[in-house]
Scaffold this motif. Structure first.
Motif, PDB file in Angstrom:
ATOM      1  N   GLY A 199       0.896  -1.120  -0.017  1.00  0.00           N
ATOM      2  CA  GLY A 199       0.006  -0.039   0.059  1.00  0.00           C
ATOM      3  C   GLY A 199       0.968   1.201   0.146  1.00  0.00           C
ATOM      4  O   GLY A 199       1.647   1.484  -1.129  1.00  0.00           O
ATOM      5  N   ALA A 200       0.935   1.816   1.233  1.00  0.00           N
ATOM      6  CA  ALA A 200       1.527   3.164   1.278  1.00  0.00           C
ATOM      7  C   ALA A 200       3.038   2.879   1.245  1.00  0.00           C
ATOM      8  O   ALA A 200       3.494   1.602   1.689  1.00  0.00           O
ATOM      9  N   ARG A 201       4.165   3.535   0.585  1.00  0.00           N
ATOM     10  CA  ARG A 201       5.449   3.460   0.649  1.00  0.00           C
ATOM     11  C   ARG A 201       6.066   4.615   1.187  1.00  0.00           C
ATOM     12  O   ARG A 201       5.526   5.691   0.801  1.00  0.00           O
ATOM     13  N   PRO A 202       7.126   4.420   1.684  1.00  0.00           N
ATOM     14  CA  PRO A 202       8.266   5.841   1.922  1.00  0.00           C
ATOM     15  C   PRO A 202       8.796   6.054   0.641  1.00  0.00           C
ATOM     16  O   PRO A 202       8.718   5.541  -0.424  1.00  0.00           O
ATOM     17  N   GLY A 203       9.272   7.503   0.796  1.00  0.00           N
ATOM     18  CA  GLY A 203      10.396   7.753  -0.339  1.00  0.00           C
ATOM     19  C   GLY A 203      11.676   7.141  -0.005  1.00  0.00           C
ATOM     20  O   GLY A 203      12.054   6.589   0.950  1.00  0.00           O
ATOM     21  N   SER A 204      12.703   7.647  -0.973  1.00  0.00           N
ATOM     22  CA  SER A 204      13.765   7.204  -0.821  1.00  0.00           C
ATOM     23  C   SER A 204      15.034   8.006  -1.537  1.00  0.00           C
ATOM     24  O   SER A 204      14.603   8.624  -2.591  1.00  0.00           O
ATOM     25  N   GLY A 205      15.973   8.354  -0.971  1.00  0.00           N
ATOM     26  CA  GLY A 205      16.959   9.335  -1.314  1.00  0.00           C
ATOM     27  C   GLY A 205      18.496   8.734  -1.189  1.00  0.00           C
ATOM     28  O   GLY A 205      18.466   8.521  -0.049  1.00  0.00           O
ATOM     29  N   ASN A 206      19.428   8.840  -2.250  1.00  0.00           N
ATOM     30  CA  ASN A 206      20.425   8.407  -1.909  1.00  0.00           C
ATOM     31  C   ASN A 206      21.566   9.565  -2.187  1.00  0.00           C
ATOM     32  O   ASN A 206      21.598  10.202  -3.251  1.00  0.00           O
ATOM     33  N   PHE A 207      22.604   9.650  -1.385  1.00  0.00           N
ATOM     34  CA  PHE A 207      23.325  10.963  -1.292  1.00  0.00           C
ATOM     35  C   PHE A 207      24.776  10.439  -1.223  1.00  0.00           C
ATOM     36  O   PHE A 207      25.243   9.381  -0.226  1.00  0.00           O
ATOM     37  N   SER A 208      25.699  11.112  -1.902  1.00  0.00           N
ATOM     38  CA  SER A 208      27.086  11.176  -1.747  1.00  0.00           C
ATOM     39  C   SER A 208      27.808  12.471  -1.424  1.00  0.00           C
ATOM     40  O   SER A 208      27.430  13.297  -2.133  1.00  0.00           O
ATOM     41  N   ASN A 310      15.148  10.441  -5.394  1.00  0.00           N
ATOM     42  CA  ASN A 310      14.673   9.999  -6.383  1.00  0.00           C
ATOM     43  C   ASN A 310      13.354   9.432  -6.379  1.00  0.00           C
ATOM     44  O   ASN A 310      12.797   8.950  -7.449  1.00  0.00           O
ATOM     45  N   ARG A 311      12.744   8.790  -5.003  1.00  0.00           N
ATOM     46  CA  ARG A 311      11.481   8.128  -5.134  1.00  0.00           C
ATOM     47  C   ARG A 311      10.877   8.920  -3.904  1.00  0.00           C
ATOM     48  O   ARG A 311      10.957   8.880  -2.476  1.00  0.00           O
ATOM     49  N   PRO A 312       9.898   9.724  -4.448  1.00  0.00           N
ATOM     50  CA  PRO A 312       9.014  10.518  -3.484  1.00  0.00           C
ATOM     51  C   PRO A 312       8.151   9.587  -2.446  1.00  0.00           C
ATOM     52  O   PRO A 312       7.844   8.467  -3.052  1.00  0.00           O
ATOM     53  N   PRO A 313       7.821  10.025  -1.301  1.00  0.00           N
ATOM     54  CA  PRO A 313       6.889   9.038  -0.413  1.00  0.00           C
ATOM     55  C   PRO A 313       5.751   8.776  -1.485  1.00  0.00           C
ATOM     56  O   PRO A 313       5.073   9.708  -2.301  1.00  0.00           O
ATOM     57  N   LYS A 314       4.908   7.623  -1.128  1.00  0.00           N
ATOM     58  CA  LYS A 314       3.764   7.307  -1.865  1.00  0.00           C
ATOM     59  C   LYS A 314       2.726   7.102  -0.768  1.00  0.00           C
ATOM     60  O   LYS A 314       2.490   5.624  -0.319  1.00  0.00           O
ATOM     61  N   PRO A 315       2.091   7.976  -0.162  1.00  0.00           N
ATOM     62  CA  PRO A 315       0.868   7.751   0.822  1.00  0.00           C
ATOM     63  C   PRO A 315      -0.390   7.345  -0.118  1.00  0.00           C
ATOM     64  O   PRO A 315      -0.397   7.383  -1.362  1.00  0.00           O
ATOM     65  N   LEU A 316      -1.303   6.745   0.628  1.00  0.00           N
ATOM     66  CA  LEU A 316      -2.394   6.292  -0.253  1.00  0.00           C
ATOM     67  C   LEU A 316      -3.514   7.533   0.139  1.00  0.00           C
ATOM     68  O   LEU A 316      -4.353   7.706   0.913  1.00  0.00           O
ATOM     69  N   ASP A 317      -3.799   8.067  -1.209  1.00  0.00           N
ATOM     70  CA  ASP A 317      -4.702   9.196  -1.077  1.00  0.00           C
ATOM     71  C   ASP A 317      -5.953   8.479  -1.668  1.00  0.00           C
ATOM     72  O   ASP A 317      -6.388   7.449  -1.559  1.00  0.00           O
ATOM     73  N   ASP A 348       9.048   1.843  -8.843  1.00  0.00           N
ATOM     74  CA  ASP A 348       8.500   2.949  -9.855  1.00  0.00           C
ATOM     75  C   ASP A 348       7.059   3.792  -9.549  1.00  0.00           C
ATOM     76  O   ASP A 348       6.659   4.530 -10.015  1.00  0.00           O
ATOM     77  N   GLY A 349       6.319   2.959  -8.566  1.00  0.00           N
ATOM     78  CA  GLY A 349       5.195   3.276  -8.155  1.00  0.00           C
ATOM     79  C   GLY A 349       5.043   4.540  -7.473  1.00  0.00           C
ATOM     80  O   GLY A 349       4.274   5.290  -7.451  1.00  0.00           O
ATOM     81  N   ASN A 350       6.322   4.789  -6.711  1.00  0.00           N
ATOM     82  CA  ASN A 350       6.389   6.162  -5.922  1.00  0.00           C
ATOM     83  C   ASN A 350       6.417   7.159  -7.016  1.00  0.00           C
ATOM     84  O   ASN A 350       5.776   8.122  -6.988  1.00  0.00           O
ATOM     85  N   ASN A 351       7.208   6.941  -8.151  1.00  0.00           N
ATOM     86  CA  ASN A 351       7.500   8.129  -9.228  1.00  0.00           C
ATOM     87  C   ASN A 351       6.008   8.510  -9.957  1.00  0.00           C
ATOM     88  O   ASN A 351       5.849   9.554 -10.069  1.00  0.00           O
ATOM     89  N   ILE A 352       5.250   7.386 -10.059  1.00  0.00           N
ATOM     90  CA  ILE A 352       3.798   7.484 -10.608  1.00  0.00           C
ATOM     91  C   ILE A 352       3.003   8.185  -9.886  1.00  0.00           C
ATOM     92  O   ILE A 352       2.249   9.261 -10.276  1.00  0.00           O
ATOM     93  N   ALA A 353       2.927   7.718  -8.559  1.00  0.00           N
ATOM     94  CA  ALA A 353       1.989   8.497  -7.370  1.00  0.00           C
ATOM     95  C   ALA A 353       2.604  10.008  -7.373  1.00  0.00           C
ATOM     96  O   ALA A 353       1.501  10.718  -7.239  1.00  0.00           O
ATOM     97  N   ALA A 354       3.618  10.330  -7.382  1.00  0.00           N
ATOM     98  CA  ALA A 354       4.087  11.890  -7.319  1.00  0.00           C
ATOM     99  C   ALA A 354       3.598  12.386  -8.523  1.00  0.00           C
ATOM    100  O   ALA A 354       3.515  13.918  -8.348  1.00  0.00           O
TER     101      ALA A 354
END
Length: 402
Positions: A199-208, A310-317, A348-354
């Protein structure tokens, strides 16, 4: 229970009869780790041949350039494979986006390369569940849909990218372009072994974060140096302290250092951050920049941040919830109990939901132990999930909306 019409049943029978298992065995036998360009090219060619059976315009799309920071702090361009895109009936009243990925996490030299039957109906192999099985389900469901009287009401874009497992940096722009204006989207990551959806997913970011200090002799004049390794360690601890119920932080690696008698003048900290809400994502980025500024000032070093979320959070709206409920209703008509729960993974569902598009992103077959050599596919779920997708798309065609 909502009864199936004779027309729906005929379409669903066609979905179940598709040669999905044979396709999975053929595609999973080819190594297509994200960095294996030759393997990805072979798989892309086979997928193009398979999806050419559908109407519409099929093309292979060049990947966008991807930057990566190496252990020496150099920014390099990483090459990715081509993505497959199929467009069918772009003027139909209902427009859907179906996405999958052809890459796996298993490199060309990884020992996990072969398929093994663990027991009757359980196939172990690289990418069987994640997600060669999901691609086979997409093709079976769409082939069946094309035989339905409702087909003319539905247009769709199919996008199968080559770099999902490393964050879809080379395909993010394509995903956003294809998501625009869609009624709904379905992504074919595997469902859990019991059929539960994500269902809901968190976002994710990778940093160097590259830290530039100043070298000096460790014994003769260390006070004239600026120890980049110590600054990187301090930053790792500060970022780790940002963890909360809405933010996961994983300082994963520090590259740098050298001989024991030299103050190290460069280090690179790698960190992953997973915010559960858009607000937490904004706060995490601000906190990261504040921590970097403090470390720069207090250690008298210069820091450069590379990367981002690169992956925004995906709450269930509300719209996404309605789509999940439609999938559950379709499952009930097929005798399948559909449930969903929040998960810590991203896709990729995160990106689509965004993009503001409702999406269910675990429409693939049931399987488990993904990203490990124990990965398995429950092969009987191929037909089950192909029928679920075909019925969901037919019901969307009837309704005209989510």
């Amino acid at each position: 229970m909502i009864q199936l019409t004779a027309t729906e049943q005929a379409t669903l029978d066609r979905a179940a009869d598709a040669p999905m298992l044979a396709q999975v065995e053929r595609w999973a036998a080819i190594n297509s780790g994200t960095g294996n360009l030759a393997g990805l090219k072979t798989v892309a060619g086979q997928l193009a041949d398979a999806f050419a059976a559908l109407p519409g315009e099929l093309r292979l799309v060049a990947p966008d350039p991807v930057e990566s920071v190496d252990a020496a702090g150099r920014v390099n361009i990483v090459q990715r494979g081509e993505h497959l895109h199929l467009r069918v009936r772009p003027d139909a009243p209902v427009q859907l986006l179906l996405t999958g990925h052809m890459d796996t996490v298993f490199a060309a030299d990884h020992p996990f390369q072969t398929l093994t039957w663990l027991e009757d109906g359980v196939l172990n192999g690289p990418g069987t569940a994640d997600m060669k099985g999901g691609i086979a389900v997409i093709l079976a469901a769409l082939t069946a849909l094309e035989s339905s009287p409702l087909a003319d009401r539905v247009g769709y874009d199919v996008m199968i990218n080559s770099d999902e497992e490393t964050g879809s940096h080379a395909s993010a722009a394509l995903i956003a372009e294809l998501a625009r204006g869609k009624t709904a989207a379905l992504t074919y990551e595997p469902a859990l072994p019991d059929g539960t959806l994500a269902g809901a997913r968190p976002g994710s970011g990778n940093f160097s974060i590259t830290i530039h200090g100043r070298s000096a002799h460790a014994g003769r004049n260390p006070e004239e140096g600026r120890n980049a390794l110590v600054a990187a360690a301090d930053l790792a601890l500060r970022l780790n302290a940002l963890k909360s119920g809405e933010l996961k932080v994983n300082p994963a690696r520090i590259d740098g250092g050298g001989p024991n008698n030299v103050v190290p003048d460069q280090a690179i900290l790698r960190v992953n951050m997973r915010p559960s809400t858009p607000e937490a994502m904004g706060g995490a980025e601000s906190a990261l920049r504040a921590a970097v500024a403090s470390v720069s000032r207090e250690h008298d070093v210069h820091c450069h941040i590379h990367g981002g979320f690169n992956r925004p959070p995906k709450p269930l709206d509300a719209a996404a919830t309605r789509l999940f409920e439609l999938v559950r209703t379709c499952g009930a008509a097929l005798g399948i109990d559909i449930a969903w729960k929040a998960t810590g993974g991203v896709c990729d569902g995160n990106n689509i939901a965004a993009c503001g598009i409702p999406v269910v992103d675990t429409m693939g077959p049931r399987g488990g132990a993904i990203h490990s050599s124990d990965e398995f596919l429950i092969t009987g779920s191929l037909a089950e999930r192909a029928q679920l997708s075909a019925l969901t798309m037919m019901r969307l065609a009837e309704r005209g909306t989510v």
